[in-house]
Each structure stands twice: as structure tokens, then as C-alpha cells.
Design an enzyme around this catalytic site. Structure first.
Site, PDB file in Angstrom:
ATOM      1  N   ASN A  74       7.819   0.406 -10.733  1.00  0.00           N
ATOM      2  CA  ASN A  74       7.926  -0.864 -11.439  1.00  0.00           C
ATOM      3  C   ASN A  74       6.557  -1.519 -11.550  1.00  0.00           C
ATOM      4  O   ASN A  74       5.707  -1.367 -10.680  1.00  0.00           O
ATOM      5  CB  ASN A  74       8.928  -1.791 -10.742  1.00  0.00           C
ATOM      6  CG  ASN A  74       8.273  -2.716  -9.739  1.00  0.00           C
ATOM      7  OD1 ASN A  74       7.727  -3.765 -10.082  1.00  0.00           O
ATOM      8  ND2 ASN A  74       8.311  -2.323  -8.463  1.00  0.00           N
ATOM      9  N   PHE A 124       6.039 -10.026 -11.041  1.00  0.00           N
ATOM     10  CA  PHE A 124       6.612 -11.304 -10.585  1.00  0.00           C
ATOM     11  C   PHE A 124       7.265 -12.074 -11.740  1.00  0.00           C
ATOM     12  O   PHE A 124       7.084 -13.290 -11.879  1.00  0.00           O
ATOM     13  CB  PHE A 124       5.551 -12.188  -9.927  1.00  0.00           C
ATOM     14  CG  PHE A 124       5.094 -11.772  -8.558  1.00  0.00           C
ATOM     15  CD1 PHE A 124       5.700 -10.731  -7.875  1.00  0.00           C
ATOM     16  CD2 PHE A 124       4.034 -12.430  -7.949  1.00  0.00           C
ATOM     17  CE1 PHE A 124       5.265 -10.353  -6.608  1.00  0.00           C
ATOM     18  CE2 PHE A 124       3.591 -12.066  -6.674  1.00  0.00           C
ATOM     19  CZ  PHE A 124       4.211 -11.023  -6.011  1.00  0.00           C
ATOM     20  N   SER A 156       2.274  -6.987  -3.498  1.00  0.00           N
ATOM     21  CA  SER A 156       2.672  -6.380  -4.762  1.00  0.00           C
ATOM     22  C   SER A 156       1.437  -5.810  -5.454  1.00  0.00           C
ATOM     23  O   SER A 156       0.405  -6.477  -5.532  1.00  0.00           O
ATOM     24  CB  SER A 156       3.336  -7.406  -5.679  1.00  0.00           C
ATOM     25  OG  SER A 156       3.488  -6.873  -6.984  1.00  0.00           O
ATOM     26  N   ASN A 202       1.281  -5.345  -8.590  1.00  0.00           N
ATOM     27  CA  ASN A 202       1.436  -5.653 -10.013  1.00  0.00           C
ATOM     28  C   ASN A 202       0.921  -7.020 -10.432  1.00  0.00           C
ATOM     29  O   ASN A 202       1.100  -7.427 -11.574  1.00  0.00           O
ATOM     30  CB  ASN A 202       2.912  -5.519 -10.403  1.00  0.00           C
ATOM     31  CG  ASN A 202       3.429  -4.119 -10.140  1.00  0.00           C
ATOM     32  OD1 ASN A 202       2.766  -3.141 -10.442  1.00  0.00           O
ATOM     33  ND2 ASN A 202       4.607  -4.028  -9.541  1.00  0.00           N
ATOM     34  N   THR A 203       0.304  -7.754  -9.507  1.00  0.00           N
ATOM     35  CA  THR A 203      -0.390  -8.999  -9.824  1.00  0.00           C
ATOM     36  C   THR A 203      -1.862  -8.793  -9.492  1.00  0.00           C
ATOM     37  O   THR A 203      -2.203  -8.437  -8.359  1.00  0.00           O
ATOM     38  CB  THR A 203       0.187 -10.187  -9.018  1.00  0.00           C
ATOM     39  OG1 THR A 203       1.541 -10.404  -9.411  1.00  0.00           O
ATOM     40  CG2 THR A 203      -0.614 -11.455  -9.260  1.00  0.00           C
ATOM     41  N   LYS A 246       4.726  -9.866   4.080  1.00  0.00           N
ATOM     42  CA  LYS A 246       5.063  -8.542   3.543  1.00  0.00           C
ATOM     43  C   LYS A 246       3.788  -7.811   3.176  1.00  0.00           C
ATOM     44  O   LYS A 246       2.966  -8.313   2.400  1.00  0.00           O
ATOM     45  CB  LYS A 246       5.970  -8.669   2.315  1.00  0.00           C
ATOM     46  CG  LYS A 246       6.510  -7.322   1.829  1.00  0.00           C
ATOM     47  CD  LYS A 246       7.665  -7.488   0.883  1.00  0.00           C
ATOM     48  CE  LYS A 246       8.301  -6.133   0.550  1.00  0.00           C
ATOM     49  NZ  LYS A 246       9.518  -6.279  -0.279  1.00  0.00           N
ATOM     50  N   ASN A 253       5.853  -2.818   1.158  1.00  0.00           N
ATOM     51  CA  ASN A 253       6.087  -2.934  -0.266  1.00  0.00           C
ATOM     52  C   ASN A 253       5.959  -1.556  -0.929  1.00  0.00           C
ATOM     53  O   ASN A 253       5.965  -0.535  -0.243  1.00  0.00           O
ATOM     54  CB  ASN A 253       5.066  -3.926  -0.872  1.00  0.00           C
ATOM     55  CG  ASN A 253       5.618  -4.719  -2.039  1.00  0.00           C
ATOM     56  OD1 ASN A 253       6.291  -4.173  -2.902  1.00  0.00           O
ATOM     57  ND2 ASN A 253       5.334  -6.010  -2.072  1.00  0.00           N
TER      58      ASN A 253
END
Length: 347
Positions: free
Chosen positions: A111, A115, A178, A180-181, A220, A249
Site C-alpha cells: 500500500n 494517510f 509509515s 508513504n509520507t 509504532k 509497520n
């Protein structure tokens, strides 16, 4: 027996579309009293961690219900606790679609959602309408920063979210892992992590006085950490008296999915391929922490024995997301049954 048929239908659809339909379906079954078609009773296995009493150690990881739209329906499936989010101060669309990809040959998911969420105020509206937290259910709220917030001001976003969710959460998870940021994982580095945790813990103390209740804070972390980074994070967790840590994660690695369809898509890889990597980090973290704070083990749990290995590696609780997509509600019961047996043997 029912879920494999349902999964066949959903796996014929685009992954994100299927997710939306599936979650709406779970809520519909709950609202109409048919949730029992998907879930059976789970074995009780009380666990105390972070100052909270969990009815069983099996949790739903953040990401499945970003806005808290389906809390009560998911709780009916037998989870001992539910974590919603990641939520940011302002609503944001996330990355362009498509951004969610299955790798069924390896039971993996990639993915790059970024967010996507409706913002913290919308999430809180949903939480306050849900029965689960009012009835004593343990609800974690996972907080992050908006993509447009410069990394040097990231703490401001986390503090805004902490202020808002504090009194509605059983515990709050600080997501700095994450992939993805942009630059988010920079917050895992020594000085940045020290500064962020110091500000969060100071605000937690103020909020505890204001609301008359102490809400635990968990961090996390990513699975893509070397031994030195794991040791440094463990030291920071102890030094700042954090209440828990979630390991881990998704991963940027593509070990175990090389050459498979969708394996080259950008984003974080979850599911079975991340199991070994995440469990190795968990084990090293547990050694470094020496029991000073509880660990929630996440990453690649596809069956009861996977969860048992997380517990043997040092986890007090477990969570899953991708395993739920591949296995369905039966996984909740299987993991709960297995951990009830494993934890009874440990006593």
C-alpha cells in the site's frame, strides 16, 4: 467456510474498492444482527498491558478502519482491542489511486495510501457514536502528521491530534513509521525522536491532569531498522517513559515477493512476507527493553502459530491487518485460541 467464497468475489475487484465494499458489508451484517455469520466466540484470555485490561490479546491493526466508521461491527468479530487511524489534524486525500495492491501468491499486500483520512474531528464524531468504547472496549487511536506539514513542524500535528483524541482513546499510538509520507521515518532518528517524545510526554502529563485520567502512549516503529537503531529507539522509549511500542509497520523490502505481479509497486509491503523481518526486530527490541514496557507484535500474522511466535519473541499483545484480508474473521478466533493456550503454559 463462508469467507473463502466471499474473498474470491472481493479479490476479483480492485483492492481499494473491495475494501470499501467489504467494510460496509461487515457493518451491514452487524446492524441487521447477522454478524454471527462471520464470527464465532473467541477464547477469553485476559492480559494486562500499558495499565489496561484486555479481554484477549488479539487486536486489529490501524489502517483497516482509518476514520472509525466501523468500530462496533469490527468489535463483534471478537477482537480484544481495536486500533483506528492513522488520523491527521486536517482531512487529506492521500496518494493517487491505484495505491493498494494484493500479492496473493505470497499472501502479501503493498500500500501507498499516504494517510488518507477525513481528519481528526470526523474520526471523533464516529468514536462518540460507537457503543464499543462506551461499553468498556479498548480503542486505540493512531495519530500522524499531514503530508503538507514540514517535517520540522511534525510535532505540532502530533500534539494537535493528541489534544483532540486524548479523552476518547484507551491508548494513543504515535505513527512515525509509515513509508508513504515523505520523510516521516526521519522522526525515528535520535535527536528528532528525543524531541518528539519529550513534547508528547509533557503534553500527556498536562492532559492527564486536565481530564483526570492517564491515557497510555505507544510508538509504532518500522521493520527496516538495523541493530544500532533498535537499541537507540529502545533507549529513547525507556528514557521518555513511553507506555508501549508497536513492532512493526510495513517494510520497503521486497524479500519474498521478487518477480511476482505487483511486487514492484511503490509503498509498504505487509502480510506474510514481512513476518520474519518484523519478528526479528521485535525480538531484538524485547531484548533491549528487558521487559520495561510492553510490545505489541504486528507483521505477517497469518495463523495462530505466527502469533505464538510473536509472543515467544517478547510481545504481550498482537495485531493484524493483512492476515484479516486473507483469512477473514476465522483468524481472530484461531489466534485467540492459540494464544490462550500459549499464555496459559507460560504462567
Amino acid at each position: 467456510m463462508l469467507y473463502p467464497l466471499i474473498r474470491k468475489f472481493f479479490f476479483a475487484l480492485d483492492a481499494e474498492t473491495a475494501h470499501g465494499i467489504g467494510m460496509s458489508g461487515v457493518s451491514f451484517l452487524n446492524a441487521t444482527g447477522f454478524a454471527g455469520c462471520l464470527a464465532k466466540p473467541v477464547t477469553p484470555c485476559p492480559v494486562e498491558a500499558m495499565g489496561l485490561k484486555f479481554p484477549n490479546p488479539v487486536g486489529l491493526a490501524a489502517g483497516l478502519d482509518k476514520n472509525g466508521d466501523h468500530i462496533d461491527a469490527l468489535a463483534r468479530l471478537g477482537f480484544g482491542f481495536i486500533e483506528i487511524g492513522t488520523v491527521t489534524p486536517k482531512p487529506q486525500d492521500g496518494n493517487p489511486r491505484p495505491r493498494l495492491f494484493r500479492i496473493p501468491e505470497a499472501q502479501g499486500i503493498i500500500n501507498r495510501m499516504g494517510f488518507n483520512n477525513a481528519g481528526v474531528d470526523r474520526l471523533l464524531e464516529n468514536v462518540r457514536m460507537a457503543k464499543f468504547p462506551k461499553e468498556g472496549g479498548i480503542l486505540g487511536i493512531n495519530i500522524g502528521k499531514n503530508a503538507t506539514t514540514p517535517i520540522e513542524h511534525a510535532a505540532d500535528d502530533y500534539l494537535i491530534c493528541l489534544n483532540k483524541v486524548y479523552n476518547d482513546a484507551s491508548y494513543v499510538t504515535v505513527n512515525i513509521s509509515s513509508p508513504n509520507t515523505k520523510n516521516l521515518r526521519e522522526l525515528q532518528k535520535d535527536e528528532a525522536l528525543d524531541d518528539l517524545l519529550a513534547q508528547l510526554k509533557a503534553r500527556q502529563e498536562v492532559l492527564a491532569d486536565k481530564h483526570g485520567r492517564y491515557v497510555p502512549l505507544a510508538l509504532k516503529i518500522a521493520p527496516d531498522l538495523d541493530d544500532q537503531q533498535i537499541a537507540a529507539i529502545a533507549d529513547a522509549l525507556r528514557r521518555h517513559r513511553m507506555d508501549g511500542v508497536i513492532a512493526t509497520n510495513t517494510t520497503l523490502s521486497r524479500d519474498g515477493v521478487e518477480g511476482l505481479p505487483n511486487a514492484d509497486e511503490a509503498g509498504g509491503l505487509s502480510g506474510a512476507p514481512v513476518f520474519r523481518k518484523s519478528t526479528d526486530v521485535l525480538k531484538k527490541l524485547a531484548t533491549a527493553l528487558a521487559g520495561e514496557l510492553p510490545i505489541i507484535g504486528v507483521g505477517g500474522i497469518m495463523g495462530g502459530e505466527d502469533a505464538a511466535e510473536k509472543v515467544r519473541a517478547g510481545a504481550s499483545l498482537v495485531q493484524f491487518y493483512s492476515g484479516f484480508i486473507y483469512r477473514g474473521p476465522d483468524l481472530v478466533r484461531e489466534v485467540a485460541d492459540t494464544l490462550a493456550y500459549v499464555m496459559k503454559k507460560k504462567v
